[in-house]
Every structure is written in C-alpha cells, then in structure tokens.
Design an enzyme around this catalytic site. Sequence first.
Site, PDB file in Angstrom:
ATOM      1  N   GLY A  44     -12.767 -25.500  27.238  1.00  0.00           N
ATOM      2  CA  GLY A  44     -13.209 -24.410  28.107  1.00  0.00           C
ATOM      3  C   GLY A  44     -12.112 -23.888  29.027  1.00  0.00           C
ATOM      4  N   HIS A  89      -2.239 -28.560  28.412  1.00  0.00           N
ATOM      5  CA  HIS A  89      -3.083 -29.546  27.729  1.00  0.00           C
ATOM      6  C   HIS A  89      -2.451 -30.937  27.786  1.00  0.00           C
ATOM      7  CE1 HIS A  89      -5.874 -26.609  26.311  1.00  0.00           C
ATOM      8  NE2 HIS A  89      -5.105 -26.067  25.398  1.00  0.00           N
ATOM      9  N   ARG A 111     -15.145 -31.617  28.245  1.00  0.00           N
ATOM     10  CA  ARG A 111     -16.310 -31.199  27.458  1.00  0.00           C
ATOM     11  C   ARG A 111     -16.736 -32.354  26.570  1.00  0.00           C
ATOM     12  NH1 ARG A 111     -16.126 -26.145  23.094  1.00  0.00           N
ATOM     13  NH2 ARG A 111     -18.394 -25.923  22.889  1.00  0.00           N
ATOM     14  N   TYR A 174     -17.674 -28.736  31.134  1.00  0.00           N
ATOM     15  CA  TYR A 174     -18.098 -27.559  30.363  1.00  0.00           C
ATOM     16  C   TYR A 174     -19.618 -27.418  30.408  1.00  0.00           C
ATOM     17  CZ  TYR A 174     -18.672 -24.484  26.269  1.00  0.00           C
ATOM     18  OH  TYR A 174     -19.021 -23.453  25.433  1.00  0.00           O
ATOM     19  N   ARG A 240     -15.821 -18.557  19.906  1.00  0.00           N
ATOM     20  CA  ARG A 240     -16.487 -18.789  18.632  1.00  0.00           C
ATOM     21  C   ARG A 240     -18.003 -18.782  18.836  1.00  0.00           C
ATOM     22  NH1 ARG A 240     -18.563 -23.110  15.796  1.00  0.00           N
ATOM     23  NH2 ARG A 240     -18.298 -24.308  17.708  1.00  0.00           N
ATOM     24  N   LYS A 241     -18.526 -19.843  19.448  1.00  0.00           N
ATOM     25  CA  LYS A 241     -19.972 -19.949  19.613  1.00  0.00           C
ATOM     26  C   LYS A 241     -20.361 -20.165  21.076  1.00  0.00           C
ATOM     27  CE  LYS A 241     -23.782 -21.866  16.940  1.00  0.00           C
ATOM     28  NZ  LYS A 241     -24.105 -22.765  15.820  1.00  0.00           N
ATOM     29  N   GLY A 242     -19.542 -20.891  21.776  1.00  0.00           N
ATOM     30  CA  GLY A 242     -19.757 -21.094  23.212  1.00  0.00           C
ATOM     31  C   GLY A 242     -21.052 -21.798  23.550  1.00  0.00           C
TER      32      GLY A 242
HETATM   33  P1  A3P Z   1     -16.552 -23.135  20.655  1.00  0.00           P
HETATM   34  O1  A3P Z   1     -15.478 -23.231  19.607  1.00  0.00           O
HETATM   35  O2  A3P Z   1     -17.482 -24.309  20.613  1.00  0.00           O
HETATM   36  O3  A3P Z   1     -17.267 -21.843  20.647  1.00  0.00           O
HETATM   37  P2  A3P Z   1     -10.514 -23.473  25.176  1.00  0.00           P
HETATM   38  O4  A3P Z   1     -10.545 -22.275  26.038  1.00  0.00           O
HETATM   39  O5  A3P Z   1     -10.171 -24.718  25.928  1.00  0.00           O
HETATM   40  O6  A3P Z   1      -9.655 -23.256  23.972  1.00  0.00           O
HETATM   41  O7  A3P Z   1     -11.995 -23.749  24.669  1.00  0.00           O
HETATM   42  C1  A3P Z   1     -12.593 -22.885  23.732  1.00  0.00           C
HETATM   43  C2  A3P Z   1     -14.072 -23.159  23.672  1.00  0.00           C
HETATM   44  O8  A3P Z   1     -14.692 -22.674  24.876  1.00  0.00           O
HETATM   45  C3  A3P Z   1     -14.737 -22.419  22.514  1.00  0.00           C
HETATM   46  O9  A3P Z   1     -15.825 -23.256  22.096  1.00  0.00           O
HETATM   47  C4  A3P Z   1     -15.199 -21.147  23.219  1.00  0.00           C
HETATM   48  O10 A3P Z   1     -16.225 -20.452  22.559  1.00  0.00           O
HETATM   49  C5  A3P Z   1     -15.689 -21.720  24.529  1.00  0.00           C
HETATM   50  N1  A3P Z   1     -15.801 -20.695  25.580  1.00  0.00           N
HETATM   51  C6  A3P Z   1     -14.853 -19.830  25.988  1.00  0.00           C
HETATM   52  N2  A3P Z   1     -15.342 -18.993  26.926  1.00  0.00           N
HETATM   53  C7  A3P Z   1     -16.627 -19.349  27.121  1.00  0.00           C
HETATM   54  C8  A3P Z   1     -17.674 -18.863  27.969  1.00  0.00           C
HETATM   55  N3  A3P Z   1     -17.491 -17.820  28.791  1.00  0.00           N
HETATM   56  N4  A3P Z   1     -18.886 -19.460  27.890  1.00  0.00           N
HETATM   57  C9  A3P Z   1     -19.091 -20.492  27.052  1.00  0.00           C
HETATM   58  N5  A3P Z   1     -18.147 -21.003  26.229  1.00  0.00           N
HETATM   59  C10 A3P Z   1     -16.920 -20.448  26.265  1.00  0.00           C
END
Ligand code: A3P
Length: 280
Positions: A44, A89, A111, A174, A240-242
């Site tokens: 996240g 990271h 997360r 998250y 992607r799915k969030g």
């Molecule tokens: P998913 O692949 O499960 O959808 P990072 O930013 O550390 O690379 O993390 C990416 C993950 O955070 C992805 O998860 C993305 O969809 C999710 N994400 C990013 N923005 C978000 C938001 N506003 N609300 C919920 N999830 C979010």
Amino acid sequence: QSSVLHKFKGILYSTMCSEELLNSLDFFNAREDDVFLVSYPKSGTHWVAEVIENIPNVSMSLTSPIELGDISKFEELNMYCKRRVIPTHLSYNMLPMNIKQKQCKIIYIVRNPKDTAVSLFHYYRDNPNLPGIETWAGFLELFLRGDVVYGSWFDHVLSWEEHKNDKNILIIFYEEMKRDLSKSIKKIINFLGINVSDSEINKITRKTSFSEMKNNAAKENCDPNHTICALTTNRNLVFRKGAVGDWINYFTSKQKRVFDELFTEKMKDSELARHFEDSS
Ligand code: A3P
C-alpha cells in the site's frame, strides 16, 4: 535467476538498484526533517504516498526510492529544498545509519501476507522489471522461501517490528486503511505534526480512494519523477483490485495450511502478526 534482479547480501533487488548504491547507503546524508515511507512491496505504499501528497499547504516533496538508481543518487536527493518524503522497500538492517541516528520520522506500512503474496504474484506477471513466472503455486514457493525481490516478507516485517515502539516510527496497516481511511489519514497527519481541518481530511479521503487513484493512474502514467516503487514507473501496474481477502481466490486449502504453519513458526513472538488473524 534472471537479469532483472541481482542478489546483494543474500537478498534480491532490482538491477535498477545498483550494487554500488546498495553498498554506499551508509553515506546517505539524512536531514532531521526527512520522512521515510517504508514497506515490503505491495503493502500500500502508493496509497500512503498519495495521502501525503494530498495534505494541503505543506511544503514537502516526494522523491524516488532511496535504493533506486546508481551512485549519483545522493547528489540527486541533495537537490531538494523542501522537506523530503523518501520511499523505500528496504528492511530495517539495510536502512542508512544516518536515518537511525537522526531519528527521522518513518512510516512503516504493513499488509496481511497472503494478500501481499497475491498482489506480488500479479506484479511478477505484469511487470517487465520482474522475472517471468509460470504459476501461482510456483510463485508461492518462492515467496515462502524469501526468494523474491526484497526477500522474505516475514524477515522484513520482523526487522521493523523490533522498532515498533521507537517514537519516530509509525506503523500503518493496509487493512486499517480499508476499514477507516480518515482515521488512518489523521494518524499520519498527527504523526507528521501537521494541522489539517476535518473537511480537508474528508477531501483527502475522497482523493485517495481506490477508484479515484486507479482512474488517475492512466493520466499520470509513466512520469519518472513520480516513482514510488523501485520496481516500476508505470502506475497502471499498481492499482489492481485494492481489496482485503483476495487471497481466498488463490490459495488451495493445502497452500493455506503450509502458509499458516510457516507464519506461526516465524511470527510466534510477533505482536504485529496478531493484526492479521482476522484477515488470514
Ligand atoms: P492489489 O494488487 O491487491 O490490488 P504498493 O503501492 O505497495 O505497490 O501496493 C499496491 C497494492 O495496493 C495493490 O494491491 C493496489 O491495488 C493497492 N492499492 C493502491 N492504492 C489503493 C487504494 N487507494 N485503496 C486500496 N488499495 C490500494
């Protein structure tokens, strides 16, 4: 291993994070007002970065990840006049010494590991900066062995958990952000010592919803000056799915059992891990 990753001190990194830079992190000159945005990949990071970028009337600049690039990185980071928000990271052990000595503010985002694994699986599949993988089952084995970029989720979280009571560290979940985003935003803003009205918090909450961020990704796409994860500049790969609990669509019951066994063993003394008992 493929050419997009290389090992440094036993951990995999993108080749875009040069060995010289990884070797020189302790020469980084931290400023007392720096803020670090730290996470294991897919926890996240972009979300919290977006929250910070939407805080009104504060003079802060988001930089690219500290570990991304070559030895000229520190010069680049020196050019910022405003208060720097620096994503990374890296695990606690790899974090430049200077940041710890100066007690810079650090936000650690975590997360639940099953959703993180599923999210990273998709990142491996879609992101040309990561090795190709065949199947979910094969990927999960790599994830459990820590044979993925930035190493083992368990070791990463444990390295940061040791410092969870340090005054300069804020841990954000998250799942907590999904449950009550305004509450998490308030936590972040208080931690940074900034004053923001409730109506402005509501505005940030709206602007950082998943749908809003996903829709904007296409427009803002591929701006190299807006790189939050060292593994991509392509924001379309991020949203992607969030969701919380998407792991259920991937794990077989045997995979869940193997995962839980390792989780219990690795995280037996972890208070942080208890947050994931509901969602895992
Ligand atoms: P998913 O692949 O499960 O959808 P990072 O930013 O550390 O690379 O993390 C990416 C993950 O955070 C992805 O998860 C993305 O969809 C999710 N994400 C990013 N923005 C978000 C938001 N506003 N609300 C919920 N999830 C979010």
